[in-house]
Design a protein around this motif. Structure first.
Motif, PDB file in Angstrom:
ATOM      1  N   ALA A  18       0.820  -1.168   0.044  1.00  0.00           N
ATOM      2  CA  ALA A  18       0.138  -0.156  -0.027  1.00  0.00           C
ATOM      3  C   ALA A  18       0.929   1.218  -0.021  1.00  0.00           C
ATOM      4  CB  ALA A  18      -0.961  -0.059   1.267  1.00  0.00           C
ATOM      5  N   ALA A  19       1.800   1.283   0.803  1.00  0.00           N
ATOM      6  CA  ALA A  19       2.887   2.107   0.825  1.00  0.00           C
ATOM      7  C   ALA A  19       3.589   2.502  -0.478  1.00  0.00           C
ATOM      8  CB  ALA A  19       3.793   2.256   2.048  1.00  0.00           C
ATOM      9  N   ALA A  20       3.857   1.400  -1.229  1.00  0.00           N
ATOM     10  CA  ALA A  20       4.408   1.365  -2.430  1.00  0.00           C
ATOM     11  C   ALA A  20       3.629   2.145  -3.512  1.00  0.00           C
ATOM     12  CB  ALA A  20       4.984   0.042  -2.909  1.00  0.00           C
ATOM     13  N   THR A  21       2.444   1.861  -3.367  1.00  0.00           N
ATOM     14  CA  THR A  21       1.286   2.549  -4.364  1.00  0.00           C
ATOM     15  C   THR A  21       1.070   3.930  -3.996  1.00  0.00           C
ATOM     16  OG1 THR A  21       0.062   0.254  -4.440  1.00  0.00           O
ATOM     17  CG2 THR A  21      -0.957   2.486  -5.034  1.00  0.00           C
ATOM     18  N   LEU A  22       1.152   4.350  -2.750  1.00  0.00           N
ATOM     19  CA  LEU A  22       1.100   5.726  -2.338  1.00  0.00           C
ATOM     20  C   LEU A  22       2.332   6.466  -2.609  1.00  0.00           C
ATOM     21  CD1 LEU A  22      -1.268   5.238   0.744  1.00  0.00           C
ATOM     22  CD2 LEU A  22      -2.040   6.071  -1.419  1.00  0.00           C
ATOM     23  N   SER A  23       3.215   5.998  -2.042  1.00  0.00           N
ATOM     24  CA  SER A  23       4.739   6.581  -2.230  1.00  0.00           C
ATOM     25  C   SER A  23       5.875   5.593  -2.477  1.00  0.00           C
ATOM     26  CB  SER A  23       5.159   7.236  -0.737  1.00  0.00           C
ATOM     27  OG  SER A  23       6.125   7.810  -0.583  1.00  0.00           O
ATOM     28  N   PRO A  24       5.745   5.410  -3.925  1.00  0.00           N
ATOM     29  CA  PRO A  24       6.487   4.408  -4.477  1.00  0.00           C
ATOM     30  C   PRO A  24       8.070   4.742  -4.443  1.00  0.00           C
ATOM     31  CG  PRO A  24       5.521   5.503  -6.218  1.00  0.00           C
ATOM     32  CD  PRO A  24       4.846   6.134  -4.854  1.00  0.00           C
ATOM     33  N   ARG A  25       8.347   5.875  -4.338  1.00  0.00           N
ATOM     34  CA  ARG A  25       9.808   6.214  -4.173  1.00  0.00           C
ATOM     35  C   ARG A  25      10.363   6.531  -2.709  1.00  0.00           C
ATOM     36  NH1 ARG A  25       9.497   9.814  -9.693  1.00  0.00           N
ATOM     37  NH2 ARG A  25       9.786   8.141 -11.303  1.00  0.00           N
ATOM     38  N   SER A  26       9.366   6.119  -1.926  1.00  0.00           N
ATOM     39  CA  SER A  26      10.116   6.184  -0.448  1.00  0.00           C
ATOM     40  C   SER A  26      11.098   5.225  -0.411  1.00  0.00           C
ATOM     41  CB  SER A  26       8.953   5.750   0.669  1.00  0.00           C
ATOM     42  OG  SER A  26       8.154   6.932   0.540  1.00  0.00           O
ATOM     43  N   ARG A  27      12.166   5.354   0.310  1.00  0.00           N
ATOM     44  CA  ARG A  27      13.345   4.734   0.421  1.00  0.00           C
ATOM     45  C   ARG A  27      13.595   4.247   1.742  1.00  0.00           C
ATOM     46  NH1 ARG A  27      17.193   4.904  -3.751  1.00  0.00           N
ATOM     47  NH2 ARG A  27      16.587   6.133  -5.525  1.00  0.00           N
ATOM     48  N   TYR A  28      14.063   2.894   1.937  1.00  0.00           N
ATOM     49  CA  TYR A  28      14.406   2.135   3.066  1.00  0.00           C
ATOM     50  C   TYR A  28      15.696   1.558   2.844  1.00  0.00           C
ATOM     51  CZ  TYR A  28       9.802   3.376   4.580  1.00  0.00           C
ATOM     52  OH  TYR A  28       8.622   4.218   4.857  1.00  0.00           O
ATOM     53  N   SER A  29      16.590   1.047   3.802  1.00  0.00           N
ATOM     54  CA  SER A  29      17.661   0.321   4.033  1.00  0.00           C
ATOM     55  C   SER A  29      17.024  -1.038   3.986  1.00  0.00           C
ATOM     56  CB  SER A  29      18.698   0.416   4.881  1.00  0.00           C
ATOM     57  OG  SER A  29      18.191   0.069   6.039  1.00  0.00           O
ATOM     58  N   LEU A  30      17.891  -2.328   3.524  1.00  0.00           N
ATOM     59  CA  LEU A  30      17.517  -3.655   3.704  1.00  0.00           C
ATOM     60  C   LEU A  30      17.391  -3.884   5.171  1.00  0.00           C
ATOM     61  CD1 LEU A  30      19.466  -5.414   1.210  1.00  0.00           C
ATOM     62  CD2 LEU A  30      16.903  -4.519   0.784  1.00  0.00           C
ATOM     63  N   ILE A  78      24.543   0.874  -2.855  1.00  0.00           N
ATOM     64  CA  ILE A  78      23.439   1.724  -2.534  1.00  0.00           C
ATOM     65  C   ILE A  78      22.797   1.562  -0.973  1.00  0.00           C
ATOM     66  CG2 ILE A  78      20.912   2.027  -3.327  1.00  0.00           C
ATOM     67  CD1 ILE A  78      22.060   1.237  -6.096  1.00  0.00           C
ATOM     68  N   ASN A  79      22.688   2.664  -0.520  1.00  0.00           N
ATOM     69  CA  ASN A  79      22.308   2.735   0.931  1.00  0.00           C
ATOM     70  C   ASN A  79      20.763   2.342   1.130  1.00  0.00           C
ATOM     71  OD1 ASN A  79      24.977   3.282   2.209  1.00  0.00           O
ATOM     72  ND2 ASN A  79      24.467   5.576   1.493  1.00  0.00           N
ATOM     73  N   SER A  80      20.081   2.767  -0.020  1.00  0.00           N
ATOM     74  CA  SER A  80      18.799   2.316   0.575  1.00  0.00           C
ATOM     75  C   SER A  80      17.932   2.187  -1.125  1.00  0.00           C
ATOM     76  CB  SER A  80      17.959   3.776   1.156  1.00  0.00           C
ATOM     77  OG  SER A  80      18.101   4.924   0.473  1.00  0.00           O
ATOM     78  N   PHE A  81      16.743   1.504  -0.977  1.00  0.00           N
ATOM     79  CA  PHE A  81      16.088   1.175  -2.351  1.00  0.00           C
ATOM     80  C   PHE A  81      14.587   1.743  -1.948  1.00  0.00           C
ATOM     81  CE2 PHE A  81      19.380  -1.753  -1.459  1.00  0.00           C
ATOM     82  CZ  PHE A  81      19.938  -2.046  -2.697  1.00  0.00           C
ATOM     83  N   THR A  82      13.937   2.038  -3.376  1.00  0.00           N
ATOM     84  CA  THR A  82      12.670   2.486  -3.116  1.00  0.00           C
ATOM     85  C   THR A  82      11.770   1.338  -2.990  1.00  0.00           C
ATOM     86  OG1 THR A  82      12.323   2.074  -5.715  1.00  0.00           O
ATOM     87  CG2 THR A  82      13.224   4.336  -4.693  1.00  0.00           C
ATOM     88  N   LEU A  83      10.493   1.719  -2.313  1.00  0.00           N
ATOM     89  CA  LEU A  83       9.539   0.501  -2.108  1.00  0.00           C
ATOM     90  C   LEU A  83       9.092  -0.023  -3.167  1.00  0.00           C
ATOM     91  CD1 LEU A  83       7.333   2.279   0.601  1.00  0.00           C
ATOM     92  CD2 LEU A  83       8.746   0.169   1.013  1.00  0.00           C
ATOM     93  N   ARG A  84       8.994   0.526  -4.417  1.00  0.00           N
ATOM     94  CA  ARG A  84       8.422  -0.036  -5.549  1.00  0.00           C
ATOM     95  C   ARG A  84       9.572  -1.248  -6.179  1.00  0.00           C
ATOM     96  NH1 ARG A  84       7.918   4.563 -10.642  1.00  0.00           N
ATOM     97  NH2 ARG A  84      10.290   5.088 -10.517  1.00  0.00           N
ATOM     98  N   LEU A  85      10.883  -0.978  -5.862  1.00  0.00           N
ATOM     99  CA  LEU A  85      11.647  -1.660  -6.401  1.00  0.00           C
ATOM    100  C   LEU A  85      11.750  -2.800  -5.425  1.00  0.00           C
ATOM    101  CD1 LEU A  85      15.695  -1.572  -7.306  1.00  0.00           C
ATOM    102  CD2 LEU A  85      14.875  -2.758  -5.437  1.00  0.00           C
ATOM    103  N   LEU A  86      11.669  -2.866  -4.321  1.00  0.00           N
ATOM    104  CA  LEU A  86      11.431  -3.795  -3.248  1.00  0.00           C
ATOM    105  C   LEU A  86      10.199  -4.641  -3.485  1.00  0.00           C
ATOM    106  CD1 LEU A  86      12.726  -2.272  -0.137  1.00  0.00           C
ATOM    107  CD2 LEU A  86      13.940  -3.663  -1.498  1.00  0.00           C
ATOM    108  N   THR A  87       9.097  -4.046  -3.994  1.00  0.00           N
ATOM    109  CA  THR A  87       7.777  -4.711  -4.324  1.00  0.00           C
ATOM    110  C   THR A  87       8.029  -5.613  -5.398  1.00  0.00           C
ATOM    111  OG1 THR A  87       6.449  -3.055  -3.290  1.00  0.00           O
ATOM    112  CG2 THR A  87       5.457  -4.162  -4.696  1.00  0.00           C
ATOM    113  N   GLU A  88       8.410  -4.880  -6.516  1.00  0.00           N
ATOM    114  CA  GLU A  88       8.975  -5.853  -7.894  1.00  0.00           C
ATOM    115  C   GLU A  88       9.617  -6.997  -7.646  1.00  0.00           C
ATOM    116  OE1 GLU A  88       7.734  -5.068 -11.032  1.00  0.00           O
ATOM    117  OE2 GLU A  88       6.532  -3.900  -9.688  1.00  0.00           O
ATOM    118  N   ILE A  89      10.919  -6.921  -6.660  1.00  0.00           N
ATOM    119  CA  ILE A  89      11.466  -8.238  -6.365  1.00  0.00           C
ATOM    120  C   ILE A  89      10.628  -9.094  -5.506  1.00  0.00           C
ATOM    121  CG2 ILE A  89      13.259  -9.045  -4.883  1.00  0.00           C
ATOM    122  CD1 ILE A  89      15.032  -6.555  -5.248  1.00  0.00           C
ATOM    123  N   GLY A  90       9.717  -8.804  -4.766  1.00  0.00           N
ATOM    124  CA  GLY A  90       8.716  -9.574  -4.103  1.00  0.00           C
ATOM    125  C   GLY A  90       7.797 -10.191  -5.168  1.00  0.00           C
TER     126      GLY A  90
END
Length: 280
Positions: A143-155, A185-197
């Motif tokens: 849901a967060a990836a949809t609302l804010s896909p470029r929010s970044r988090y570290s692994l 890379i220190n952090s990744f966007t939620l949409r990248l992590l969602t795509e891997i999922g």
């Protein structure tokens, strides 16, 4: 995208080609070891830098991807370019970690193209995640990836662990390794992590569609996937020519660990065996 080549000796034709696809926060240069060892045995090595990773020429795009389909199209395109430069030479794919996902799903989409690639190698395959994400937490992340896909988090943030304590080789941790890696890379966007999922969710279907020879190179100490998860994915591969090799003294980064010479020798023997069966 930038790419590198480790060719065979000048004036000789390679008996085979390995296209290597790196992992998350990796780069083409990570394959320098097989780039040194395979060409003297007749195998040229090509590797390219993944879109959205640390060598992406578009700096603001690093740590992000619009869709995993872009990774699949990029491998397809790079394969065709290498094929054009080397007509009649067997081509194999070597995918490490995230690269294993990209190789798996791209190969599964090439079923109408016989013997091309000749075979694929899934090194440190991401067959699942040891650290599971609950259904509710995953729902919140998507849901967060949809609302804010470029929010970044570290692994480490997502897994709830200290990255400095994540063992990636028998001698180094993720934090120590990345501290000396320029393409980290220190952090990744939620949409990248969602795509891997999503790729992970599609693993069983893609594995069942494989018919070319498949080699798994894995460690029981891998921080990402458990031995049971790797064995499970291996069991879903329907290729009549499949093999799973374990490296018990190594961790996630097999080509940077204490058994890398053994890994490379096993790889070369597998290439020899499966390259000979190809009609040129």
């Amino acid at each position: 995208m930038p790419w590198q080549e480790w060719p065979v000796a000048v004036g000789t034709k390679p008996k085979g080609i390995v296209i290597a696809v790196h992992g998350l926060s990796g780069a083409a240069s990570d394959f320098w070891f097989i780039g040194d060892k395979l060409p003297p045995q007749g195998y040229a090595v090509y590797a390219y830098d993944l879109r959205g990773q640390g060598k992406d020429p578009v700096k603001e795009a690093r740590g992000d991807i619009g869709s995993a389909k872009q990774w699949i199209r990029d491998l397809e395109t790079f394969h065709l370019l290498v094929r054009k430069r080397n007509p009649g030479v067997p081509i194999f794919w070597y995918g490490e970690s995230l690269g294993s996902l990209i190789c798996l799903h791209t190969a599964a989409s090439r079923l109408n193209i016989r013997q091309d690639p000749v075979g694929i190698v899934l090194a440190s395959p991401v067959a699942g995640l040891r650290v599971t994400v609950s259904g509710f937490r995953r729902f919140l992340l998507e849901a967060a990836a949809t609302l804010s896909p470029r929010s970044r988090y570290s692994l480490g943030d997502l897994a709830g662990v200290d990255e400095k304590k994540i063992q990636v080789t028998s001698q180094t941790t993720h934090g120590a390794q990345m501290a000396v890696t320029e393409h980290h890379i220190n952090s990744f966007t939620l949409r990248l992590l969602t795509e891997i999922g999503r790729l992970l969710d599609q693993n069983p279907d893609s594995a069942k569609r494989l018919r070319m020879p498949v080699l798994f190179l894995a460690s029981p100490n891998d921080i990402l996937s458990s031995p049971d998860q790797v064995q499970g994915l291996f069991g879903q591969v329907r290729s009549p020519k499949k093999r799973l090799l374990w490296y018990t003294r190594s961790y996630h980064l097999l080509l940077h660990d204490v058994q890398r010479a053994e890994v490379t020798e096993d790889l070369a023997q597998w290439l020899d065996k499966n390259g000979r069966t190809v009609k040129r």
